[in-house]
Every structure is written in C-alpha cells, then in structure tokens.
Design a protein around this motif. Sequence first.
Motif, PDB file in Angstrom:
ATOM      1  N   VAL A  56      31.494  30.291  53.596  1.00 53.94           N
ATOM      2  CA  VAL A  56      31.973  28.956  53.964  1.00 53.94           C
ATOM      3  C   VAL A  56      31.453  28.496  55.329  1.00 53.94           C
ATOM      4  N   LYS A  57      30.678  29.332  55.992  1.00 51.90           N
ATOM      5  CA  LYS A  57      30.064  28.979  57.272  1.00 51.90           C
ATOM      6  C   LYS A  57      28.587  29.350  57.206  1.00 51.90           C
ATOM      7  N   PRO A  58      27.731  28.642  57.940  1.00 49.60           N
ATOM      8  CA  PRO A  58      26.321  29.023  57.975  1.00 49.60           C
ATOM      9  C   PRO A  58      26.185  30.484  58.413  1.00 49.60           C
ATOM     10  N   ALA A  59      25.295  31.191  57.764  1.00 52.33           N
ATOM     11  CA  ALA A  59      25.140  32.614  58.073  1.00 52.33           C
ATOM     12  C   ALA A  59      23.739  33.069  57.692  1.00 52.33           C
ATOM     13  N   PHE A  64      17.532  35.800  55.976  1.00 50.39           N
ATOM     14  CA  PHE A  64      17.257  34.374  55.880  1.00 50.39           C
ATOM     15  C   PHE A  64      18.561  33.598  55.975  1.00 50.39           C
ATOM     16  N   PRO A  65      18.492  32.363  56.518  1.00 48.26           N
ATOM     17  CA  PRO A  65      19.696  31.533  56.642  1.00 48.26           C
ATOM     18  C   PRO A  65      20.098  30.978  55.271  1.00 48.26           C
ATOM     19  N   ILE A  66      21.408  30.850  55.065  1.00 52.21           N
ATOM     20  CA  ILE A  66      21.916  30.314  53.806  1.00 52.21           C
ATOM     21  C   ILE A  66      22.778  29.076  54.065  1.00 52.21           C
ATOM     22  N   VAL A  67      22.821  28.210  53.073  1.00 53.54           N
ATOM     23  CA  VAL A  67      23.656  27.007  53.131  1.00 53.54           C
ATOM     24  C   VAL A  67      25.071  27.410  52.733  1.00 53.54           C
ATOM     25  N   PRO A  68      26.081  27.036  53.517  1.00 53.88           N
ATOM     26  CA  PRO A  68      27.455  27.396  53.160  1.00 53.88           C
ATOM     27  C   PRO A  68      27.954  26.597  51.955  1.00 53.88           C
ATOM     28  N   VAL A  69      29.019  27.092  51.340  1.00 56.86           N
ATOM     29  CA  VAL A  69      29.654  26.396  50.224  1.00 56.86           C
ATOM     30  C   VAL A  69      30.910  25.696  50.732  1.00 56.86           C
ATOM     31  N   ASP A  70      31.387  24.748  49.938  1.00 59.91           N
ATOM     32  CA  ASP A  70      32.567  23.979  50.312  1.00 59.91           C
ATOM     33  C   ASP A  70      33.824  24.839  50.153  1.00 59.91           C
ATOM     34  N   GLU A  71      34.523  25.056  51.247  1.00 62.99           N
ATOM     35  CA  GLU A  71      35.719  25.905  51.232  1.00 62.99           C
ATOM     36  C   GLU A  71      36.811  25.337  50.319  1.00 62.99           C
ATOM     37  N   ARG A  72      36.922  24.021  50.251  1.00 62.84           N
ATOM     38  CA  ARG A  72      37.926  23.403  49.371  1.00 62.84           C
ATOM     39  C   ARG A  72      37.647  23.716  47.908  1.00 62.84           C
ATOM     40  N   SER A  73      36.379  23.728  47.530  1.00 62.70           N
ATOM     41  CA  SER A  73      36.022  24.055  46.142  1.00 62.70           C
ATOM     42  C   SER A  73      36.364  25.515  45.821  1.00 62.70           C
ATOM     43  N   VAL A  74      36.091  26.399  46.753  1.00 61.51           N
ATOM     44  CA  VAL A  74      36.417  27.814  46.564  1.00 61.51           C
ATOM     45  C   VAL A  74      37.923  27.981  46.431  1.00 61.51           C
ATOM     46  N   ASN A  75      38.682  27.329  47.316  1.00 66.93           N
ATOM     47  CA  ASN A  75      40.147  27.427  47.258  1.00 66.93           C
ATOM     48  C   ASN A  75      40.692  26.839  45.964  1.00 66.93           C
ATOM     49  N   PHE A  76      40.080  25.766  45.456  1.00 64.10           N
ATOM     50  CA  PHE A  76      40.513  25.154  44.201  1.00 64.10           C
ATOM     51  C   PHE A  76      40.366  26.138  43.040  1.00 64.10           C
ATOM     52  N   PHE A  80      28.305  33.908  45.317  1.00 68.20           N
ATOM     53  CA  PHE A  80      27.210  32.964  45.158  1.00 68.20           C
ATOM     54  C   PHE A  80      25.898  33.727  45.292  1.00 68.20           C
ATOM     55  N   LEU A  81      24.919  33.348  44.477  1.00 69.29           N
ATOM     56  CA  LEU A  81      23.619  34.023  44.482  1.00 69.29           C
ATOM     57  C   LEU A  81      22.582  33.133  45.160  1.00 69.29           C
ATOM     58  N   TYR A  82      21.913  33.691  46.155  1.00 64.18           N
ATOM     59  CA  TYR A  82      20.865  32.986  46.886  1.00 64.18           C
ATOM     60  C   TYR A  82      19.542  33.696  46.627  1.00 64.18           C
ATOM     61  N   PRO A  83      18.468  32.958  46.296  1.00 60.73           N
ATOM     62  CA  PRO A  83      17.177  33.607  46.065  1.00 60.73           C
ATOM     63  C   PRO A  83      16.518  33.989  47.389  1.00 60.73           C
ATOM     64  N   CYS A  84      16.063  35.205  47.473  1.00 56.91           N
ATOM     65  CA  CYS A  84      15.360  35.653  48.674  1.00 56.91           C
ATOM     66  C   CYS A  84      14.038  34.888  48.763  1.00 56.91           C
ATOM     67  N   PRO A  85      13.743  34.272  49.918  1.00 56.21           N
ATOM     68  CA  PRO A  85      12.495  33.517  50.046  1.00 56.21           C
ATOM     69  C   PRO A  85      11.252  34.419  50.080  1.00 56.21           C
ATOM     70  N   GLN A  86      11.441  35.715  50.334  1.00 50.18           N
ATOM     71  CA  GLN A  86      10.305  36.643  50.402  1.00 50.18           C
ATOM     72  C   GLN A  86       9.934  37.206  49.030  1.00 50.18           C
ATOM     73  N   CYS A  87      10.956  37.711  48.300  1.00 53.63           N
ATOM     74  CA  CYS A  87      10.663  38.406  47.041  1.00 53.63           C
ATOM     75  C   CYS A  87      11.292  37.746  45.813  1.00 53.63           C
ATOM     76  N   GLY A  88      12.170  36.760  46.018  1.00 54.35           N
ATOM     77  CA  GLY A  88      12.783  36.057  44.902  1.00 54.35           C
ATOM     78  C   GLY A  88      13.999  36.729  44.299  1.00 54.35           C
ATOM     79  N   GLN A  89      14.362  37.886  44.791  1.00 54.88           N
ATOM     80  CA  GLN A  89      15.526  38.620  44.291  1.00 54.88           C
ATOM     81  C   GLN A  89      16.810  37.836  44.584  1.00 54.88           C
ATOM     82  N   ALA A  90      17.759  37.841  43.647  1.00 56.52           N
ATOM     83  CA  ALA A  90      19.048  37.171  43.868  1.00 56.52           C
ATOM     84  C   ALA A  90      19.890  38.001  44.838  1.00 56.52           C
ATOM     85  N   VAL A  91      20.358  37.344  45.888  1.00 56.63           N
ATOM     86  CA  VAL A  91      21.168  38.010  46.910  1.00 56.63           C
ATOM     87  C   VAL A  91      22.604  37.495  46.778  1.00 56.63           C
TER      88      VAL A  91
END
Length: 79
Positions: A36-39, A50-62, A19-30
């Motif tokens: 599956v857990k907050p990190a 920066f903190p990221i929102v976790p993804v649904d583990e069931r969706s990943v397993n699917f 999963f790609l998360y945009p850096c809040p400082q520079c906008g780079q995709a991380v």
Amino acid sequence: MNPKKPLTPIKPIGMELVFLYPCPQCGQAVPVASPVKPALAQCASCRARFPIVPVDERSVNFVKLMTAGGKAAIDPDFV
C-alpha cells in the motif's frame, strides 16, 4: 505431538492479498503482499531490485471485509 491422534485441518485466522509484479530484468512474477506504499521489490530469480506501484488500501480492505478476513473463502466441506 501424539502419533495416534489424527491431524485436524486448521482454519485461517486472516488473509492477505498477494499482487504479482513482473521483474523488469528477467520477467519472473514477483509476489508482494498488499503493497500500500511505494517500495522496492526483489526478484527471487535474478535478485534484481525494482520500484513497484502501490495498490489502493481501500480496495484491499474492501476485499478483506467482504470475505470476513478470509473466513468466507473457506471450503464449506471443511467447516
């Protein structure tokens, strides 16, 4: 390694969703592999954390189940 033996392509033994998360400082995709857990993520460009929102583990397993752990995604020309 034998220099005369041709290299045989290796099939994957598993897969992970990235999963790609945009850096809040520079906008780079991380890229983060199935968080599956907050990190905290860290940007490789500006090193900001920066903190990221976790993804649904069931969706990943699917997705993993539907692709047989990546095996169903192999290019048929290489099977």
